[in-house]
Design an enzyme around this catalytic site. Structure first.
Site, PDB file in Angstrom:
ATOM      1  N   GLY A  28       2.828  -2.778   5.930  1.00  0.00           N
ATOM      2  CA  GLY A  28       2.175  -3.257   4.718  1.00  0.00           C
ATOM      3  C   GLY A  28       2.973  -2.896   3.492  1.00  0.00           C
ATOM      4  O   GLY A  28       3.921  -2.105   3.544  1.00  0.00           O
ATOM      5  N   GLY A  43       2.354  -2.118  -0.844  1.00  0.00           N
ATOM      6  CA  GLY A  43       1.437  -1.936  -1.958  1.00  0.00           C
ATOM      7  C   GLY A  43       2.192  -1.794  -3.262  1.00  0.00           C
ATOM      8  O   GLY A  43       3.405  -2.024  -3.344  1.00  0.00           O
ATOM      9  N   GLY A  44       1.452  -1.408  -4.320  1.00  0.00           N
ATOM     10  CA  GLY A  44       2.063  -1.297  -5.624  1.00  0.00           C
ATOM     11  C   GLY A  44       3.033  -0.141  -5.749  1.00  0.00           C
ATOM     12  O   GLY A  44       3.872  -0.128  -6.648  1.00  0.00           O
ATOM     13  N   PHE A  45       2.950   0.851  -4.848  1.00  0.00           N
ATOM     14  CA  PHE A  45       3.781   2.035  -4.993  1.00  0.00           C
ATOM     15  C   PHE A  45       4.788   2.207  -3.865  1.00  0.00           C
ATOM     16  O   PHE A  45       5.606   3.112  -3.908  1.00  0.00           O
ATOM     17  CB  PHE A  45       2.898   3.293  -5.084  1.00  0.00           C
ATOM     18  CG  PHE A  45       2.071   3.332  -6.327  1.00  0.00           C
ATOM     19  CD1 PHE A  45       2.573   3.861  -7.495  1.00  0.00           C
ATOM     20  CD2 PHE A  45       0.797   2.795  -6.344  1.00  0.00           C
ATOM     21  CE1 PHE A  45       1.818   3.879  -8.650  1.00  0.00           C
ATOM     22  CE2 PHE A  45       0.033   2.808  -7.493  1.00  0.00           C
ATOM     23  CZ  PHE A  45       0.545   3.356  -8.651  1.00  0.00           C
ATOM     24  N   GLY A  46       4.737   1.367  -2.850  1.00  0.00           N
ATOM     25  CA  GLY A  46       5.706   1.528  -1.778  1.00  0.00           C
ATOM     26  C   GLY A  46       5.444   0.599  -0.618  1.00  0.00           C
ATOM     27  O   GLY A  46       4.454  -0.138  -0.586  1.00  0.00           O
ATOM     28  N   ASP A  99      -8.192   5.954  -5.936  1.00  0.00           N
ATOM     29  CA  ASP A  99      -7.992   4.614  -5.357  1.00  0.00           C
ATOM     30  C   ASP A  99      -8.740   4.481  -4.038  1.00  0.00           C
ATOM     31  O   ASP A  99      -8.207   3.975  -3.055  1.00  0.00           O
ATOM     32  CB  ASP A  99      -6.499   4.337  -5.168  1.00  0.00           C
ATOM     33  CG  ASP A  99      -6.194   2.835  -5.132  1.00  0.00           C
ATOM     34  OD1 ASP A  99      -7.061   2.051  -5.555  1.00  0.00           O
ATOM     35  OD2 ASP A  99      -5.094   2.461  -4.692  1.00  0.00           O
TER      36      ASP A  99
END
Length: 641
Positions: free
Chosen positions: A320, A322-325, A437
Site C-alpha cells: 500500500g 499513503g501520504g507518508f510512505g 490518525d
C-alpha cells in the site's frame, strides 16, 4: 569511514546535478513522445505519470496507467473516471466510471450521480441522460418515458431523456434524484439501465491547439509556472512554435545563454551551501550514533538500506501507499514475514526520528502493531513492522456484505481491542502517545482478526503524566475522522480526547458499514451520516439497513451509543479510552443516549489549512455548533445509567 565516504558520494552526485541544472530544467522533446496505455495512445494534452514528464500536458489531465490497462484520470475522485476511447481529431473522449463498472447484480441502488469538477472537460450534448427518482415520498405524475423499478424503497422510477433537456422534471414528489449521462450509441431501453451506463459518456475539452506546433516539428506541452501552452523544440528551447525566422531564434538563444550564466553562478553558491550542509550532517550523524549507544538494548534493531532492499526483493510486493510512505511485503532470512514502510518527504532530522522510533519501539501491547526495526541511512528513513496477513479493517467494513464476512460478534471484539490499544497508548506506556490518525485503514488484522493499531506517521509524544498537546499548531488527520478541536482551537484543547473522537467516528463506520466521506453518493441533500444513525437509535427504529438482526441488535446499538459519546463536540464531554472499554463491556441497558453531536468534519477545501487560517475556521465551526450545550467542563458523564 563509511559515513564520510557516503557524504563524499552525496557531494559528488549533488555537484553533477547542479552542473547540469539548466539542461535538467529544460523541457525535452523525447520525454513527451506519445505512450501506449492499454488500447489508448496518450499524448498532449494528457500525460502519463511515471512515463512522461509533467510538462507534457495539463496538470489536471494526469493519467495513471494501471496493470489493467485502464488510463485513469488521477484528478477525479479516487481515480474513479477512466478513458475508454480518445478522439484527438475533435477534442473528445469516451469516459467510463469505475464505480459503475464494478457494480454487480440485477438491481443495484441508483446512487451514481456523475459530475465533472476537474480539468477542461464539458459533458457533451451528444449523450443521453438517465434520471433516477427514488425513495419518493408520494407517487409522482408520470410521463410516458418514466418506468417504475424496484431497486429503491417506497416509490422509485427511472427516465431516459436527451441530455439537453436538463432538469425538465421538477422534484414534485420529494424524491431523491440521481443523474447519469451515457452515450446511448447501442440503443437499449430503460430496463437495461445498468448496461447502458457501462457504455460510458462523451466529454469534450478546450485547450490550446497543437496543430501549429506539430507542423513546426515540435512537441506540445504545458508550462505550469505561467499556465501557458509551450511548443518544445529539438534544441531544448520552447515557444508557441519551433521558429524558422532568425529573430525569434536569436531571442531564444539569448534567453538560453542568460539562463546558462545564471545557472553557473547558482552552481557556485550551491557548492558552498552543500559543503556547509555536509559538515552539519556529519555532526548530526555523530549525535545519532551517541543516542544509539545511550538507548542500548532498548532501541529496536537497526537495518541497513541494502538489507531492507534484499528483504523486500528490491521492493517487489507493494502492500500500500499513503501520504507518508510506501509499504512493502518482506521476508527475513529466518522466514518471518514483515512489512517495511519507507518514509518519504521526511522533514524531521535524524535525532527526532530516532527518539520517536525508540518511544514507539518501547510499546508492547497485543493491540498495537510491533515495531521490529528501523533504518536511518543518509536521507533514507524506514520502519520494519510485523506483517498482518488479513490487511486492514476498511477492506471488510466497506465491502458489500461486511457483517457476513466478519459477523457482528467479531466486529464487537475488534472494537474492544482497538479501544484497549488506545487506552494503552494514552496511559499505559511510559511516554504517552496521541495517534491522530485512527481510522479503519490504520487498524490491521492478524491471522485471528485480532486488531492492531498501526501507522504512527502523525503521532505526537506527550511527556509522562501529560495528555494535552498545548504546543501543536498544525492540523493533522484524515478528513471525516479529525476531532473538531484539531482544526478549530475555539472548541477545546488538543489532547488524547482527539483520538477518542476519531475512534468514535470509526465505531459509527463499523455500525453503518459505509464511509463518512463516501463520494459515490453524490447528493448534496444527503443527511450527515452519524446523524442518520443517531436519529434511528434515538427513535428506537432499529438499524435494519445496516444488516442488523434481532440477535445482534444489542451489539449494534451498544457500539452506536459509545460512538455518540466519543464524538461529542466538546472534548471534555467525551469519555477517556479507559471509560470507553468499560462502556463496551457493560450491557446495553446500562448505557445512556448522549446529546446529539452537532459539529461535522471540516470541509474538503480545508484539508491543507495553515496555522494562520485557523481563526476563520474557528468562527465557522463555532457558528455551526448551533445550540449544543456541553455537559460539563470537567470529566464527562460516563454514559451509564
Amino acid at each position: 569511514m563509511e559515513t564520510i565516504l557516503s557524504n563524499l558520494e552525496y557531494f559528488f552526485m549533488a555537484s553533477l546535478l547542479l552542473w547540469h541544472l539548466t539542461s535538467a530544467d529544460t523541457p525535452n522533446m523525447a520525454d513527451c513522445e506519445p505512450k501506449q496505455c492499454g488500447n489508448s495512445t496518450i499524448s498532449y494534452p494528457f500525460w502519463i505519470n511515471g512515463q512522461q514528464s509533467s510538462y507534457c500536458g495539463y496538470s489536471t489531465l494526469e493519467i495513471s496507467c494501471s496493470s489493467s490497462g485502464k488510463p485513469a484520470l488521477v484528478q477525479s475522485y479516487d481515480s474513479a473516471y477512466y478513458i475508454k476511447q480518445l478522439f484527438y481529431e475533435n477534442n473528445s473522449a469516451l469516459l467510463g466510471d469505475n464505480i459503475v463498472d464494478i457494480i454487480t447484480g440485477n438491481c443495484p441502488p441508483p446512487e451514481f450521480n456523475v459530475s465533472l469538477s476537474f480539468g477542461p472537460f464539458v459533458i457533451s450534448n451528444t449523450n443521453k441522460l438517465m434520471k433516477f427518482f427514488w425513495n419518493c415520498a408520494t407517487k409522482p405524475e408520470l410521463s410516458s418515458d418514466f418506468y417504475p423499478y424496484s431497486c429503491g424503497t417506497n416509490e422509485s422510477y427511472v427516465q431516459i431523456q436527451n441530455y439537453t433537456q436538463g432538469d425538465s422534471e421538477d422534484n414534485k414528489a420529494n424524491c431523491t434524484i440521481s443523474t447519469v449521462p451515457f452515450l446511448g450509441s447501442n440503443g437499449g431501453t430503460v430496463n437495461q439501465y445498468l448496461s447502458l451506463m457501462k457504455e460510458g459518456f462523451l466529454v469534450t475539452w478546450t485547450v490550446a491547439s497543437c496543430t501549429d506546433c506539430k507542423a513546426s516539428n515540435g512537441q506540445c506541452g504545458f508550462n505550469s509556472s505561467n499556465s501557458m501552452f509551450m511548443c518544445i523544440c529539438a534544441n531544448g528551447t520552447y515557444a508557441t512554435t519551433c521558429p524558422d525566422n532568425p529573430k525569434q531564434g536569436s531571442k531564444t538563444r539569448l534567453e538560453a545563454g542568460l539562463l546558462g550564466s545564471l545557472g553557473g553562478a547558482f552552481f557556485l553558491v550551491m557548492v558552498f551551501l552543500i559543503i556547509f550542509k555536509l559538515r552539519r550532517n556529519y555532526n548530526a550523524q555523530e549525535n545519532i550514533e551517541k543516542l544509539l549507544e545511550q538507548y542500548g538494548s532498548l532501541a529496536p534493531r537497526r537495518y541497513k538500506y541494502s538489507e531492507l532492499k534484499k528483504i523486500t526483493q528490491s521492493f517487489q510486493d507493494k502492500l500500500g501507499k499513503g501520504g507518508f510512505g510506501t509499504v512493502y511485503k518482506g521476508k527475513q532470512p529466518d522466514g518471518r514475514m514483515v512489512a517495511v514502510k519507507f518514509l518519504h518527504n521526511s522533514t524531521s532530522n535524524g535525532e527526532e526520528f530516532l527518539n520517536e522510533v525508540v518511544s514507539i519501539g518501547r510499546t508492547s501491547h497485543v493491540n498495537v502493531v510491533s515495531l521490529l526495526g528501523f533504518c536511518i541511512e543518509g536521507s533514507k528513513r524506514a520502519l520494519v513492522y510485523e506483517y498482518m496477513p488479513n490487511r486492514s479493517l476498511d477492506m471488510y467494513i466497506y465491502s458489500e456484505n461486511p457483517k457476513t464476512v466478519l459477523g457482528w460478534e467479531k466486529l464487537y471484539d475488534i472494537a474492544i481491542g482497538v479501544a484497549r490499544g488506545l487506552e494503552y497508548l494514552h496511559r499505559g506506556c511510559s511516554t504517552h502517545i496521541v495517534h491522530f490518525d485512527i481510522k479503519p485503514q490504520n487498524i490491521l488484522l492478524d491471522d485471528d482478526f485480532c486488531p492492531k493499531i498501526a501507522d504512527f506517521g502523525l503521532a505526537k509524544l506527550c511527556p509522562p503524566k501529560e495528555s494535552v498537546l498545548s504546543s501543536m499548531v498544525d492540523m493533522r488527520g484524515t478528513i471525516g475522522f479529525i476531532a473538531p478541536e484539531v482544526f478549530s482551537r475555539g472548541v477545546g484543547v488538543v489532547s488524547t480526547k482527539s483520538d477518542v473522537y476519531s475512534y468514535g467516528m470509526m465505531l459509527l463506520e463499523m455500525v453503518g458499514g459505509r464511509k463518512n466521506m463516501k463520494q459515490s453518493v453524490r447528493n448534496s441533500s444527503e443527511m450527515y451520516f452519524p446523524h442518520w444513525i443517531y436519529d434511528r437509535v434515538a427513535e428506537g427504529s432499529g438499524i435494519e439497513a445496516c444488516d442488523v438482526t434481532n440477535e445482534t441488535e444489542e451489539i449494534a446499538r451498544k457500539m452506536a451509543l459509545v460512538g455518540f459519546w466519543c464524538t461529542q463536540t466538546i472534548p471534555a464531554n467525551r469519555p477517556s479510552m479507559g471509560r470507553v472499554v468499560e462502556m463496551l463491556e457493560r450491557s446495553l441497558s446500562e448505557l445512556e443516549l448522549p446529546p446529539k453531536p452537532y459539529l461535522c468534519s471540516p470541509p474538503r477545501q480545508s484539508m491543507e489549512l495553515d496555522p494562520n487560517s485557523l481563526q476563520s475556521v474557528d468562527a465557522i465551526s463555532v457558528q455551526s455548533m448551533g445550540s449544543t450545550t456541553p455537559l460539563s467542563n470537567s470529566e464527562p458523564s460516563d454514559g451509564l445509567r
